[in-house]
Structure formats: structure tokens, C-alpha cells
Design a protein around this motif. Structure first.
Motif, PDB file in Angstrom:
ATOM      1  N   SER A 129       0.841  -1.201   0.000  1.00  0.00           N
ATOM      2  CA  SER A 129       0.000   0.000   0.000  1.00  0.00           C
ATOM      3  C   SER A 129       0.874   1.248   0.000  1.00  0.00           C
ATOM      4  N   THR A 130       0.353   2.308  -0.594  1.00  0.00           N
ATOM      5  CA  THR A 130       1.056   3.600  -0.606  1.00  0.00           C
ATOM      6  C   THR A 130       0.165   4.638   0.069  1.00  0.00           C
ATOM      7  N   ALA A 131       0.787   5.447   0.935  1.00  0.00           N
ATOM      8  CA  ALA A 131       0.019   6.507   1.614  1.00  0.00           C
ATOM      9  C   ALA A 131       0.790   7.815   1.548  1.00  0.00           C
ATOM     10  N   ARG A 132       0.046   8.898   1.655  1.00  0.00           N
ATOM     11  CA  ARG A 132       0.646  10.242   1.681  1.00  0.00           C
ATOM     12  C   ARG A 132       0.186  10.951   2.935  1.00  0.00           C
ATOM     13  N   ALA A 133       1.105  11.748   3.501  1.00  0.00           N
ATOM     14  CA  ALA A 133       0.717  12.570   4.656  1.00  0.00           C
ATOM     15  C   ALA A 133       1.498  13.877   4.604  1.00  0.00           C
ATOM     16  N   HIS A 134       0.937  14.880   5.227  1.00  0.00           N
ATOM     17  CA  HIS A 134       1.589  16.189   5.296  1.00  0.00           C
ATOM     18  C   HIS A 134       2.197  16.395   6.680  1.00  0.00           C
ATOM     19  N   PRO A 135       3.294  17.144   6.755  1.00  0.00           N
ATOM     20  CA  PRO A 135       3.753  17.547   8.090  1.00  0.00           C
ATOM     21  C   PRO A 135       2.769  18.581   8.644  1.00  0.00           C
ATOM     22  N   ASN A 136       2.965  18.974   9.875  1.00  0.00           N
ATOM     23  CA  ASN A 136       2.083  19.999  10.447  1.00  0.00           C
ATOM     24  C   ASN A 136       2.923  20.991  11.228  1.00  0.00           C
ATOM     25  N   ILE A 137       2.399  22.201  11.366  1.00  0.00           N
ATOM     26  CA  ILE A 137       3.094  23.182  12.193  1.00  0.00           C
ATOM     27  C   ILE A 137       2.277  23.382  13.478  1.00  0.00           C
ATOM     28  N   ALA A 138       2.948  23.194  14.608  1.00  0.00           N
ATOM     29  CA  ALA A 138       2.255  23.347  15.895  1.00  0.00           C
ATOM     30  C   ALA A 138       2.180  24.819  16.271  1.00  0.00           C
ATOM     31  N   LEU A 139       0.971  25.271  16.557  1.00  0.00           N
ATOM     32  CA  LEU A 139       0.753  26.642  17.039  1.00  0.00           C
ATOM     33  C   LEU A 139       0.858  26.654  18.555  1.00  0.00           C
TER      34      LEU A 139
ATOM     35  N   LEU B 146      -0.313   4.592   8.104  1.00  0.00           N
ATOM     36  CA  LEU B 146      -1.460   4.317   7.218  1.00  0.00           C
ATOM     37  C   LEU B 146      -1.098   3.281   6.154  1.00  0.00           C
ATOM     38  N   ALA B 147       0.082   3.437   5.524  1.00  0.00           N
ATOM     39  CA  ALA B 147       0.470   2.489   4.462  1.00  0.00           C
ATOM     40  C   ALA B 147       0.641   1.077   5.028  1.00  0.00           C
ATOM     41  N   ALA B 148       1.291   0.982   6.178  1.00  0.00           N
ATOM     42  CA  ALA B 148       1.552  -0.354   6.748  1.00  0.00           C
ATOM     43  C   ALA B 148       0.251  -1.021   7.195  1.00  0.00           C
ATOM     44  N   CYS B 149      -0.632  -0.273   7.839  1.00  0.00           N
ATOM     45  CA  CYS B 149      -1.912  -0.865   8.274  1.00  0.00           C
ATOM     46  C   CYS B 149      -2.712  -1.325   7.069  1.00  0.00           C
ATOM     47  N   SER B 150      -2.720  -0.481   6.034  1.00  0.00           N
ATOM     48  CA  SER B 150      -3.493  -0.829   4.860  1.00  0.00           C
ATOM     49  C   SER B 150      -2.861  -2.032   4.131  1.00  0.00           C
TER      50      SER B 150
ATOM     51  N   LEU C 222      -9.782   6.480  12.379  1.00  0.00           N
ATOM     52  CA  LEU C 222      -8.785   7.553  12.402  1.00  0.00           C
ATOM     53  C   LEU C 222      -8.198   7.764  13.796  1.00  0.00           C
ATOM     54  N   ARG C 223      -9.028   7.615  14.814  1.00  0.00           N
ATOM     55  CA  ARG C 223      -8.519   7.809  16.179  1.00  0.00           C
ATOM     56  C   ARG C 223      -7.470   6.749  16.519  1.00  0.00           C
ATOM     57  N   ALA C 224      -7.747   5.521  16.142  1.00  0.00           N
ATOM     58  CA  ALA C 224      -6.793   4.435  16.418  1.00  0.00           C
ATOM     59  C   ALA C 224      -5.507   4.633  15.607  1.00  0.00           C
ATOM     60  N   LEU C 225      -5.652   5.105  14.360  1.00  0.00           N
ATOM     61  CA  LEU C 225      -4.456   5.390  13.544  1.00  0.00           C
ATOM     62  C   LEU C 225      -3.632   6.503  14.187  1.00  0.00           C
TER      63      LEU C 225
END
Ligand code: PMV
Length: 326
Positions: A6-16, A117-121, A129-132
Motif C-alpha cells: 500500500s502507498t500513503a501520503r501525509a503532510h507535516p504539520n506546524i504546531a501553534l 497508514l500504508a503499513a496498516c493498509s 482515524l482515532r486508532a491510527l
């Protein structure tokens, strides 16, 4: 196994509102709740393929075999997923990001969100989503937030089940932009995993934690109200408090360079002159300058000219982690 890749994409995030320090280092239960938005222009794409022929996990990051510590971290994370899926098969992991890793742009957030996400899938493990988010958290704390899109809160908690992220507003709620002024794109010397272990050595950490719920609530309300002035002062206070903890840790963690300070001063001046802009800095010298979309072009041009700034990346809020399989 009926699917193994499986292939997954994710974005980094900036913490406020920042996460710094853990209640439990093993489970990565954070000492305080945090709030971020994901960055749509920055992306990590990861493919996981479980293969019965492999005798160990094989990890390639940005076209190169991963070093020992990165491989070990991925291997540990895959072990968590193998245990949940009740399998023993090793995997081939290939991950690529379109931005520099380990330089305070939270590459571990997008990396572990995409890997989770990729590994689980790939092993047909159906998690909500909460468990992920809880699972990604154990790979890298901030990765729990990158499972979700838009503006996201990650809750502190005393147990694994209590500490997960959730979206509080979607990506289109407020057209803000993160201008990331890059002063040094190389790998930082003390990574955040090691840094979290030092937080408790600072006499300021307890004060930072005691006030964190208040700061988060002000930040959350500023986002709900789209109130930039309220956002700017709480975001800068929170970043300054985290860096005060870092600087007063034993040993001292000083991530800033001369250019970092120059950018902070420029942002303060621009705000004084009427631009809606504020700064926040993660565990690195680069400065995330948050502004509203209308001010982004003017701010971008000014930031680019500051001596020591080698590049300015630009991103609005983005979505959550997704799989690309059909
Ligand atoms: O998730 P980690 O272990 O890379 O820690 C992230 C720490 C900061 O980026 C400095 C703050 C945050 O909340 O993202």
C-alpha cells in the motif's frame, strides 16, 4: 494476506501550541495537549510492501538506504503494527518527502503518519482515524496530528487510549499560510526524540505545562473566531516558552542561529507595520511565519531578502493522511 502492498501520503504539520516533553516516553504520551495545522504543499509519500521472502525490514528514505537509527525506528513501528495484525512478515519500505527532513519542519510527523497508514493498509488492518492517530503517535508524537487535516488538537492523556488527535476545523476554515524561512536545511544535531527527554531538566517546564491548557484554549478560540491578533500573541508566547525550556535544559538546547533571530525581529516589525503575521519555531533554526493569505506575497518577498535565508517554502493548511491505492 489478501493484500500486501500500500502507498500513503501525509503532510507535516506546524504546531501553534507546541508539544515538548512526555508523561510516558515509551508510549509518547505528551506532557501537554497541542494544536497544529497540516501543510498541504509539503508531503511525504510512503510505500510499504510485506514480503514473505524478506529476513528483515528494508527501509529506503529519499532514494538512499536509511541509516541504522532511522531503520530501527521504522522497524519498531512496524513491530507494533505486526503485533496488532498478528503477522510476522517483514516489509520493504520506501519513503520520499518533497522538503528537507530533520530541520524543524516536522518530517517525522508526515513520515510516521504515512508509514502508519500504508503499513496498516498493506496488512489489511482496519483501524479508525482515532486508532491510527494513537498508533502514529507511538512512532513520533506529532505524527498523531498528521493523520487529520485542517486544524488539529492532540490531547494529552494518562493512557494510550486517552491520547489521540482530532480535527477542530477543516483546512478551508481560515485562509492562513505558513511561510517557512529556511536558514539551514541540514539535519539538526539533537532530534526531538532526544529533546523531549531533556524537557524535565528545565526549571521552566513545569510552568510551561501548568499554563498549557489556557494557551491552547486561547489559540483554539482565535482560530474559531479567525482573530489574527489573538492568534499571533499566543502563538509567539507558546513558541518562546518552549524555546526558553530548551535553552534552560541540561544540557542546553539552542536551536536558533543569528538568521533565526533576524527573522523573528522582522516578523515583529512587519506586524507593527500592519501585516497579519507571527512566528513560531520548532526544534531547528528555521522559522515558520504564519500569515493571512492576503499578506503572504509581501511577507514572502521580504523574508527572502533577509541575509542567511536560503529559501522560503509556502503552504496553506492541508488535508489528512490518505492512501493512494485503487
Ligand atoms: O513529534 P516529535 O517528537 O518530532 O516532536 C515535535 C516537537 C515540536 O516540533 C518542537 C513541537 C510540535 O508540537 O510539533
Amino acid at each position: 494476506m489478501n493484500k500486501n502492498k500500500s502507498t500513503a501520503r501525509a503532510h507535516p504539520n506546524i504546531a501553534l501550541i507546541k508539544y515538548w516533553g512526555n508523561l510516558d516516553n515509551e508510549l509518547r504520551l505528551p506532557a501537554n495537549s497541542s494544536l497544529s495545522f497540516s501543510l498541504s504543499a509539503l508531503v511525504t509519500q510512503t510505500t510499504v510492501q510485506f514480503d514473505d521472502q524478506l529476513t528483515a525490514d528494508q527501509v529506503v528514505i529519499d532514494d538512499l538506504p536509511a541509516n541504522d537509527s532511522a531503520s530501527r525506528r521504522v522497524n519498531l513501528h512496524l513491530d507494533r503494527i505486526r503485533q496488532l495484525a498478528d503477522i510476522k512478515t517483514y516489509a520493504y519500505v520506501e519513503s520520499k518527502s518533497n522538503f528537507p527532513s530533520g530541520a524543524g519542519i516536522a518530517s517525522s510527523a508526515s513520515a510516521f503518519a504515512a508509514l502508519t497508514l500504508a503499513a496498516c493498509s498493506a496488512c489489511n488492518l482496519q483501524l479508525d482515524l482515532r486508532a491510527l492517530s494513537r498508533l502514529a503517535r507511538q512512532g513520533s508524537g506529532s505524527a498523531s496530528r498528521s493523520i487529520f487535516g485542517g486544524f488539529v488538537v492532540w490531547h494529552t492523556g494518562k493512557t494510550d487510549a486517552e491520547s489521540y488527535a482530532e480535527s477542530i476545523a477543516d483546512k478551508d476554515h481560515w485562509p492562513v499560510v505558513d511561510l517557512i524561512a529556511i536558514v539551514n536545511a541540514s539535519h539538526k544535531t539533537v532530534g526531538s526524540s532526544e529533546g523531549h527527554l531533556l524537557a524535565e531538566t528545565s526549571p521552566l517546564q513545569a510552568i510551561r505545562i501548568a499554563d498549557a491548557t489556557r494557551r491552547l484554549e486561547i489559540c483554539r478560540q482565535a482560530i474559531v473566531d479567525r482573530d489574527f491578533n489573538a492568534l499571533a500573541s499566543i502563538v509567539e508566547l507558546d513558541s518562546n516558552m518552549m524555546h526558553a525550556v530548551m535553552m534552560t535544559s541540561k544540557p542546553t538546547l539552542l536551536y536558533w542561529s543569528a538568521a533565526t533571530i533576524e527573522i523573528m525581529k522582522t516578523v515583529l516589525r512587519l506586524r507593527h507595520e500592519g501585516l497579519d503575521i507571527c512566528y513560531t519555531i520548532d526544534a531547528g533554526p528555521n522559522v515558520h511565519c504564519i500569515c493571512i493569505r492576503e499578506d503572504a506575497k509581501a511577507a514572502h518577498d521580504i523574508l527572502k531578502k533577509i541575509p542567511g535565508v536560503v529559501d522560503v517554502l509556502e503552504s496553506p493548511p492541508g488535508g489528512g493522511a490518505i492512501t493512494l491505492d485503487r
